[in-house]
Each structure stands twice: as structure tokens, then as C-alpha cells.
Write an enzyme that holds these catalytic residues in place. Structure first.
Site, mmCIF file in Angstrom:
data_model
loop_
_atom_site.group_PDB
_atom_site.id
_atom_site.type_symbol
_atom_site.label_atom_id
_atom_site.label_comp_id
_atom_site.label_asym_id
_atom_site.label_seq_id
_atom_site.Cartn_x
_atom_site.Cartn_y
_atom_site.Cartn_z
ATOM 1 N N GLU A 55 10.422 2.419 -89.069
ATOM 2 C CA GLU A 55 10.266 3.385 -87.993
ATOM 3 C C GLU A 55 11.352 3.762 -87.076
ATOM 4 O O GLU A 55 12.164 2.332 -86.801
ATOM 5 C CB GLU A 55 9.623 2.430 -86.628
ATOM 6 C CG GLU A 55 9.148 3.075 -85.842
ATOM 7 C CD GLU A 55 7.813 3.505 -85.438
ATOM 8 O OE1 GLU A 55 7.392 3.237 -86.859
ATOM 9 O OE2 GLU A 55 7.471 3.889 -84.397
ATOM 10 N N HIS A 67 -4.199 15.345 -86.319
ATOM 11 C CA HIS A 67 -3.532 13.600 -87.106
ATOM 12 C C HIS A 67 -2.804 12.301 -85.960
ATOM 13 O O HIS A 67 -2.269 11.983 -86.334
ATOM 14 C CB HIS A 67 -1.628 14.677 -87.330
ATOM 15 C CG HIS A 67 -1.322 15.031 -86.246
ATOM 16 N ND1 HIS A 67 -1.689 16.883 -85.921
ATOM 17 C CD2 HIS A 67 -0.305 14.681 -85.377
ATOM 18 C CE1 HIS A 67 -0.471 17.293 -85.456
ATOM 19 N NE2 HIS A 67 0.105 16.130 -85.300
ATOM 20 N N ARG A 77 -0.251 30.069 -88.622
ATOM 21 C CA ARG A 77 0.599 30.415 -87.650
ATOM 22 C C ARG A 77 -0.254 30.116 -86.476
ATOM 23 O O ARG A 77 -0.678 29.025 -86.159
ATOM 24 C CB ARG A 77 -0.434 32.370 -87.114
ATOM 25 C CG ARG A 77 0.089 32.673 -88.166
ATOM 26 C CD ARG A 77 -0.264 34.366 -88.099
ATOM 27 N NE ARG A 77 0.318 35.066 -86.828
ATOM 28 C CZ ARG A 77 2.022 35.490 -87.582
ATOM 29 N NH1 ARG A 77 2.288 35.423 -89.344
ATOM 30 N NH2 ARG A 77 2.179 35.680 -86.163
ATOM 31 N N THR A 79 -0.058 27.487 -83.549
ATOM 32 C CA THR A 79 1.210 26.569 -83.051
ATOM 33 C C THR A 79 1.704 26.063 -84.354
ATOM 34 O O THR A 79 1.242 25.709 -85.676
ATOM 35 C CB THR A 79 -0.222 25.130 -82.808
ATOM 36 O OG1 THR A 79 0.008 25.243 -81.508
ATOM 37 C CG2 THR A 79 1.050 23.932 -82.294
ATOM 38 N N GLU A 88 10.014 5.451 -76.453
ATOM 39 C CA GLU A 88 9.128 4.362 -77.417
ATOM 40 C C GLU A 88 8.660 4.799 -77.980
ATOM 41 O O GLU A 88 7.071 5.695 -77.814
ATOM 42 C CB GLU A 88 9.000 2.885 -76.391
ATOM 43 C CG GLU A 88 9.810 2.530 -76.168
ATOM 44 C CD GLU A 88 11.535 2.416 -77.127
ATOM 45 O OE1 GLU A 88 11.008 1.480 -78.012
ATOM 46 O OE2 GLU A 88 12.571 2.186 -77.129
ATOM 47 N N GLY A 91 7.531 8.281 -79.011
ATOM 48 C CA GLY A 91 8.479 9.790 -78.227
ATOM 49 C C GLY A 91 9.725 10.345 -78.774
ATOM 50 O O GLY A 91 10.338 9.252 -80.396
ATOM 51 N N HIS A 95 6.639 15.956 -85.550
ATOM 52 C CA HIS A 95 5.384 17.204 -86.127
ATOM 53 C C HIS A 95 5.235 18.784 -86.558
ATOM 54 O O HIS A 95 5.466 19.074 -85.511
ATOM 55 C CB HIS A 95 3.926 16.799 -85.758
ATOM 56 C CG HIS A 95 4.186 15.280 -85.738
ATOM 57 N ND1 HIS A 95 3.474 14.975 -84.352
ATOM 58 C CD2 HIS A 95 4.982 13.941 -86.351
ATOM 59 C CE1 HIS A 95 3.343 13.049 -84.847
ATOM 60 N NE2 HIS A 95 3.489 13.142 -85.537
ATOM 61 N N HIS A 117 14.593 23.475 -82.529
ATOM 62 C CA HIS A 117 13.994 23.418 -81.397
ATOM 63 C C HIS A 117 12.347 22.664 -81.349
ATOM 64 O O HIS A 117 13.552 21.932 -80.244
ATOM 65 C CB HIS A 117 12.329 25.332 -82.011
ATOM 66 C CG HIS A 117 11.692 25.066 -80.023
ATOM 67 N ND1 HIS A 117 12.024 25.625 -79.738
ATOM 68 C CD2 HIS A 117 10.977 24.555 -79.384
ATOM 69 C CE1 HIS A 117 10.908 25.794 -78.495
ATOM 70 N NE2 HIS A 117 10.344 24.478 -79.059
ATOM 71 N N GLU A 118 12.354 22.234 -81.848
ATOM 72 C CA GLU A 118 11.784 20.544 -82.023
ATOM 73 C C GLU A 118 12.114 19.338 -81.980
ATOM 74 O O GLU A 118 12.123 18.411 -80.754
ATOM 75 C CB GLU A 118 10.648 20.772 -82.851
ATOM 76 C CG GLU A 118 9.592 21.265 -83.375
ATOM 77 C CD GLU A 118 8.616 21.999 -82.226
ATOM 78 O OE1 GLU A 118 9.045 20.656 -81.648
ATOM 79 O OE2 GLU A 118 8.686 22.624 -82.545
ATOM 80 N N HIS A 121 13.216 19.096 -77.697
ATOM 81 C CA HIS A 121 12.289 18.178 -77.385
ATOM 82 C C HIS A 121 12.740 17.320 -77.602
ATOM 83 O O HIS A 121 12.268 16.385 -76.590
ATOM 84 C CB HIS A 121 11.004 18.867 -77.680
ATOM 85 C CG HIS A 121 10.005 20.472 -77.141
ATOM 86 N ND1 HIS A 121 11.052 20.416 -76.468
ATOM 87 C CD2 HIS A 121 9.974 20.651 -77.956
ATOM 88 C CE1 HIS A 121 10.294 21.834 -76.270
ATOM 89 N NE2 HIS A 121 9.435 22.101 -77.356
ATOM 90 N N HIS A 127 10.580 23.725 -72.523
ATOM 91 C CA HIS A 127 10.804 25.075 -72.930
ATOM 92 C C HIS A 127 11.301 25.957 -71.914
ATOM 93 O O HIS A 127 11.334 25.190 -70.882
ATOM 94 C CB HIS A 127 9.151 25.452 -72.988
ATOM 95 C CG HIS A 127 8.963 25.275 -74.324
ATOM 96 N ND1 HIS A 127 7.626 25.486 -74.268
ATOM 97 C CD2 HIS A 127 9.502 25.325 -75.491
ATOM 98 C CE1 HIS A 127 6.586 24.567 -75.893
ATOM 99 N NE2 HIS A 127 8.058 24.979 -76.037
#
Lengths: 374, 87
Positions: A55, A67, A77, A79, A88, A91, A95, A117-118, A121, A127
Site C-alpha cells: 500500500e 470501480h 470524454r 470525466t 489514510e 486519501g 484514478h 492536475h490530479e 488534489h 480546483h
């Protein structure tokens, strides 16, 4: 930042790519992910260590449809990806929608762009409403090579983790890009300028973080410079600008604010555009042009324009009006406008319309990039 | 709420469903009763959500489903909501 400002409490974070996509080679995925993480670690004191089993803090996978995290993907297209804020378990996990066509280039969705970009986050950024920011939510291709985090993202991530120290033992310095911002390739672009104005005897052309200066009648010596070097308060992405030469004053607009300058000297703090009399739903100006004969400034917002009387310092009645209806031959949204030799030049995408105010018609159409020598 | 739509009826219906899905996905806090609220056609809540969306993207804030709003909705994007407490 996310509500509650979640962030990682450690500065060495592990990541693992647990499921790959079939649209790219594993080696390319590894490379895109590594480059995307490096975009952030160059700005803050975080280090990323890859593991291949168990992990990791940031578990990376390409998933299809539902998922198991309550945020199902929606096929091609829509999302493209999502990531969870630091914490934890789920977190930090990131994906990507496996139904997309992922690429290292432009033909499809560029994995580096989306991953960078991800990971914003995954490190704690929400955003941004700044369309030039990496954390703006809609996809815009970024070249992975020579990529540098936009200012808004640097500000956000350093608010959480502080700036990266250059070398152990040396004083902490804010993140500064090693090179100047990349220069938008207007010669090979369908885009236009963000803003154009006269300033004294020069014409200024703004685009992203760069502006070009040229003498009105001279094509020689046109050089790009960063907006921050001359107008530090404006930083980037000027929406509109105009000059009232009789007053020796220019106005620069960015979102709901504007700045006044005398030459290149900014005068005082930013003010709000509502001082001009705009309704509250107007949040930014697309273009502005001062007409010397009438001493009126036209402000273009979407497909409409307003007229401001500079003598009375008051917005005129019966506006806004439809731009295309009032300016015959001018099509599309106005990005920038400037008056020169009695003509109004309307910049709209790659085209510039030369509008004759006496004939009330467009007399010629130019290539926008030709103004800076392309 | 005919004022929400300026296109042909069929396009309007498609746009409406697209808008509905978009607002539920990105402008509604997960797990609450607000999902039911936001989809109520023509309700103030929906107009409010459209306004939130328009303000976030720097569009003209009208609360109406105009072309520029549809353009934003159709643009590929990140799945993290713009307003929700996404944890």
C-alpha cells in the site's frame, strides 16, 4: 485548498502504479507519472518514492466505470480522472478513466497533463477558478517538457507545504522557475491576444504571462517580456486594457479588478470594475478600446458591449448592445481591441478586423499574429 | 422553465439532461438530499447551481442554460467537484 485544508504530515510520500492502461506503454505511463510528480516536488519540500508492492500513500490506477469508490467513471470524454485529498486509505489515491485514449502527446488526452492536475488534489489542492492554473478543472494540454507550475498552483501548494529549499543548509527561498515562462507560439497558433493597448508611443500585446512591445509603425525590435517584469501586480492573463492618452493614463483589467498606470508605473491598489457601473453579473471584461473622437470607451463582454463616457465618467444608457449587430462584419467574440489611425482593430481568435468607423464596416481582415511579426 | 433553453426542443431536452447530470456530479454535496433538490426542473435551486457553475468558470452569471454554459459542460474535465467537500 480543500475545506479543512488536509495535507500530508510527512515529506516523503510513496506512490505505486497498480493498474496500467492499454493505450500507452508501461514505460510511458511511468515516465508521465514521474514527471507529473516532479512538477510539484520542484516547488515544495516533498519527495516521492516509487514502490512496486503493498500500500502506497498515492495508489495510482486506470479504472473503468464503477470501480468501488462511489465515483464511477463515465466512458470516453466527460470525466477523465479524479484523486482524493491527503489522508489514510483512499486519501491521495488517483484514478484515471481507462476508457479515455491516453497519450504522451496531443493525440488523445495527455497523461502528464491530467496526472499533474490530479496529484495537485492528492497533495491537498482543490480546483482553481484561475483558467491559467493547472488546477483549473477542464482539460488543457500542457507540454511535459519544460513544464513549470503556474503561479496560482505554486501559491496554493506552498501555502500547505512551504517553499522548497534549494540545498540543505541554505536559506529557504520561494520557488522561482529556473527560466522565464514559455513564450506562447502565436505564429503557429489559432489563439489571439488577451489584450492590446497603446501605451505612450508603443503598442502592447498581452498573451498569458507574456507581452510584446512594438513601435506603432516599426516591425523591428519586437521582443516578448514577462508581464511580471513590468507589471508585477498583474502577474499574468490580462483580460483587457486601454489608454486615455490625453490623461496619460492606462487601465488594465483582470477579473473583477482593474489597475491604473502612468506609463509602466502602477498607481495605487486595484479597484473593482463595478466603479465603472457594470452590473454585478459581469465578472470580467473581454476587451476595451478608447475612442479618441468621442472620448468614449467601449467594453466588450461576451457578445455584447458597453459604452463608457470618459468625460462624464459614467456608463451610457441603453447598453449593453449586441456587438455583431452594431459592428457590421465583425464576427465572433472580441478578445482585444485598439484604436489606431482612426480605425478600430478588433482581435477575435486568429483574425483581426480593421473596422472603419466612418463607413461603419470592416475594411480588411488581418492575421492577428502578424502584429508581432509572424 | 422554457427560459432556461434557447435551442430546439430536442437539443434542449438533451442539454437539460446533460446539465442535470453535470450539476449532480460536480455541484452537489454527496450523500445529502440536495441531489433530489437540484434536479427539480426550473427550481430556484437549479438556477442557483447554474449560477454557481457560471461564476466558477467566469461566465456571465445568468442562471440560464446558454451556449457558453453548455460549452463548459461538454468540455472534458477532472471528476473532483468544484464545490463539494470532496474527501
Amino acid at each position: 485548498l480543500f475545506p479543512g485544508e488536509p495535507k500530508w504530515k510527512k515529506n516523503i510520500l510513496t506512490y505505486r502504479i497498480s493498474k496500467y492502461t492499454s493505450s500507452m506503454t508501461s514505460a510511458d505511463v511511468d515516465k508521465a507519472i514521474e514527471m507529473a510528480l516532479r512538477a510539484w516536488s520542484s516547488a515544495v519540500p516533498l519527495n516521492f518514492v516509487r514502490i512496486n508492492s503493498g500500500e502506497a500513500d498515492i495508489m495510482i490506477s486506470f479504472e473503468t466505470g464503477d470501480h468501488g469508490d462511489s465515483y464511477p467513471f463515465d466512458g470516453p470524454r466527460g470525466t477523465l480522472a479524479h484523486a482524493f485529498a491527503p489522508g489514510e486509505g483512499l486519501g491521495g489515491d488517483t484514478h484515471f478513466d481507462n476508457a479515455e485514449k491516453w497519450t504522451m502527446g496531443k493525440n488523445g488526452f495527455n497523461l502528464f497533463t491530467v496526472a499533474a492536475h490530479e496529484f495537485g488534489h492528492a497533495l491537498g489542492l482543490a480546483h482553481s477558478t484561475d483558467s491559467s492554473a493547472l488546477m483549473y478543472p477542464t482539460y488543457k494540454y500542457q507540454n511535459p517538457y519544460g513544464f513549470r507550475l503556474p503561479k496560482d498552483d505554486v501559491k496554493g501548494i506552498q501555502a500547505l507545504y512551504g517553499p522548497r529549499k534549494t540545498f540543505p543548509g541554505k536559506p529557504t527561498v520561494p520557488h522561482t522557475p529556473p527560466h522565464s515562462p514559455s513564450i506562447p507560439d502565436l505564429c503557429d497558433s489559432s489563439s489571439s491576444f488577451d489584450a492590446v493597448t497603446m501605451l505612450g508611443k508603443e503598442l502592447l500585446f498581452f498573451k498569458d504571462r507574456i507581452f510584446w512591445r512594438r513601435q506603432v509603425h516599426l516591425m523591428a525590435g519586437i521582443r516578448p517580456s514577462t508581464i511580471t517584469s513590468s507589471f508585477p501586480q498583474l502577474m499574468s492573463n490580462v483580460d483587457a486594457a486601454y489608454e486615455v492618452a490625453e490623461r496619460g493614463t492606462a487601465y488594465f483589467f483582470k477579473g473583477p479588478h482593474y489597475w491604473i498606470t502612468r506609463g509602466f508605473q502602477i498607481q495605487g491598489p486595484p479597484r473593482t470594475i463595478y466603479e465603472f457601473g457594470f452590473p454585478r453579473y459581469v465578472q470580467r471584461i473581454d476587451a476595451a478600446v478608447y475612442l479618441r473622437d468621442t472620448q468614449k470607451t467601449l467594453f466588450f463582454v461576451g457578445d455584447e458591449y458597453y459604452s463608457y463616457d470618459e468625460r462624464k465618467r459614467k456608463m451610457e444608457k441603453d447598453y449593453p448592445k449586441n456587438t455583431e449587430e452594431e459592428f457590421s462584419g465583425v464576427n465572433g467574440q472580441i478578445d482585444a481591441a485598439v484604436e489606431l489611425n482612426g480605425y478600430i482593430y478588433f482581435f477575435s481568435g486568429p483574425k483581426t478586423y480593421k473596422y472603419d468607423t466612418e463607413k461603419e464596416d470592416v475594411v480588411s481582415v488581418l492575421k492577428s499574429s502578424s502584429w508581432i511579426g509572424c | 422553465a422554457p427560459s432556461l433553453f434557447a435551442a430546439t426542443p430536442r437539443t434542449s431536452r438533451n442539454n437539460y439532461h446533460l446539465l442535470q447530470a453535470y450539476l449532480v456530479k460536480y455541484y452537489t454535496k454527496k450523500g445529502g438530499h440536495q441531489i433530489g433538490e437540484v434536479v427539480a426542473r426550473g427550481s430556484n435551486s437549479m438556477v442557483k447551481k447554474i449560477k454557481e457553475l457560471q461564476a466558477f468558470f467566469g461566465l456571465r452569471v445568468t442562471g440560464k442554460l446558454d451556449q457558453s454554459t453548455m460549452d463548459v459542460i461538454k468540455r472534458p474535465r477532472c471528476g473532483v467537484p468544484d464545490v463539494a467537500n470532496y474527501r
